[in-house]
Design an enzyme around this catalytic site. Structure first.
Site, mmCIF file in Angstrom:
data_model
loop_
_atom_site.group_PDB
_atom_site.id
_atom_site.type_symbol
_atom_site.label_atom_id
_atom_site.label_comp_id
_atom_site.label_asym_id
_atom_site.label_seq_id
_atom_site.Cartn_x
_atom_site.Cartn_y
_atom_site.Cartn_z
ATOM 1 C CG ASN A 210 -1.716 1.243 1.392
ATOM 2 O OD1 ASN A 210 -1.807 2.052 0.469
ATOM 3 N ND2 ASN A 210 -2.329 1.410 2.556
ATOM 4 C CG HIS B 37 -5.900 2.008 4.842
ATOM 5 N ND1 HIS B 37 -5.511 2.982 5.739
ATOM 6 C CD2 HIS B 37 -4.887 1.109 4.797
ATOM 7 C CE1 HIS B 37 -4.304 2.670 6.201
ATOM 8 N NE2 HIS B 37 -3.906 1.546 5.646
ATOM 9 C CD GLU C 246 -3.065 5.589 6.472
ATOM 10 O OE1 GLU C 246 -2.987 5.646 5.233
ATOM 11 O OE2 GLU C 246 -2.191 5.045 7.187
ATOM 12 N N GLY D 280 1.955 2.258 10.716
ATOM 13 C CA GLY D 280 2.914 3.353 10.596
ATOM 14 C C GLY D 280 3.566 3.750 11.906
ATOM 15 C CB SER E 75 4.699 -1.818 11.925
ATOM 16 O OG SER E 75 4.262 -0.493 12.122
#
Ligand code: PGA
Length: 249
Positions: free
Chosen positions: A9, A94, A96, A172, A212
């Site tokens: 991604n 997602h 986000e 992240g 991660s």
């Protein structure tokens, strides 16, 4: 029995020129991969990516799709547009998009239905926030998110979707769920699918871990019985790192 699927991604990174460069670097590194490999690039880089992907088995993915066929939806892209650009996979829901762009479980479901009806493979993201895990609601939440996302699909359609379990607190941040935490929650998602749609369906659905995931932790995660791949953000932006994740075994 389920072919692993490793998807990058890229988020809002890599315009056409850099996208082509990254793909050209990646291609030779993943050519022996056992996993299905997908790169979800920014829409502006579809054409460059498609050209660069020629002669490789890497698949092109998008990061979102709208549920209407066309019309007054400024900034959105339809399933048909993605398909014409050579896209085969699309990330939907997602965290986000949920956090910054008002995506809800209901709009996720509309997008999933449109994607599947149009022949795209959705990568449906679910996952809890830190406070939800701490309060003990992870299992209930991911079950709810998954069931709403899949509603309206036939059993045959559900077999082909990909789900990405991505704990929001691990995205992240450099924090990863432990191998056991990830495996357990993915097991909960699979069990929820089994209860509603039966074992023949739940055995087929590929469920990734995301958050991660990197060359260091991929082996442990992929050794878990329920984890069928990964959705990779940061580590997908460097060819060598992504290739190591892809070639985890
Ligand atoms: P990350 O992102 O690997 O950078 O944590 C994963 C994702 O957002 O899909």
């Amino acid at each position: 029995m389920r072919t692993p699927v490793i998807a990058g991604n890229w988020k809002m990174n890599k315009g056409p020129k850099e996208a082509a460069e990254l793909i050209n670097e990646l291609k030779p590194l993943v050519k022996e991969a056992r996993a299905t490999v997908v790169v979800c690039v920014p829409a502006v880089s579809f054409a460059a990516a498609k050209t660069a992907l020629r002669g490789s088995k890497i698949k092109l993915g998008a990061q979102n799709v709208h549920f209407k066929e066309s019309g007054a939806f400024t900034g959105e892209l339809s399933v048909a547009m993605l398909k014409e650009a050579g896209v085969e996979y699309v990330i939907i829901g997602h965290s986000e998009r949920r956090q910054y762009f008002g995506e809800t479980d209901e709009t996720v479901n509309l997008r999933v239905r449109a994607a599947v009806a149009g022949g795209l493979t959705p990568i449906i993201c679910v996952g809890e926030k830190k406070e939800q895990r701490e309060a003990g609601y992870t299992d209930a939440l991911v079950t709810y998110q998954t069931m709403i996302a899949l509603s309206g699909l036939s059993a045959d359609q559900i077999k082909k979707v990909i789900i990405a379990y991505e704990p929001v607190w691990a995205i992240g941040t450099g924090l990863t769920a432990t191998d056991e935490q990830a495996n357990e929650t993915i097991g909960v998602i699979r069990e929820a699918i089994r209860q509603k749609y039966g074992k023949r369906v739940s055995d087929k659905v590929r469920i990734q871990y995301g958050g991660s995931m990197n060359p260091k932790n991929v082996k442990g995660l992929m050794a878990q019985s329920e984890i069928d791949g990964g959705l990779i953000g940061g580590a997908s932006l460097k060819a060598a790192d992504f290739a190591q994740v892809v070639n985890f075994d």
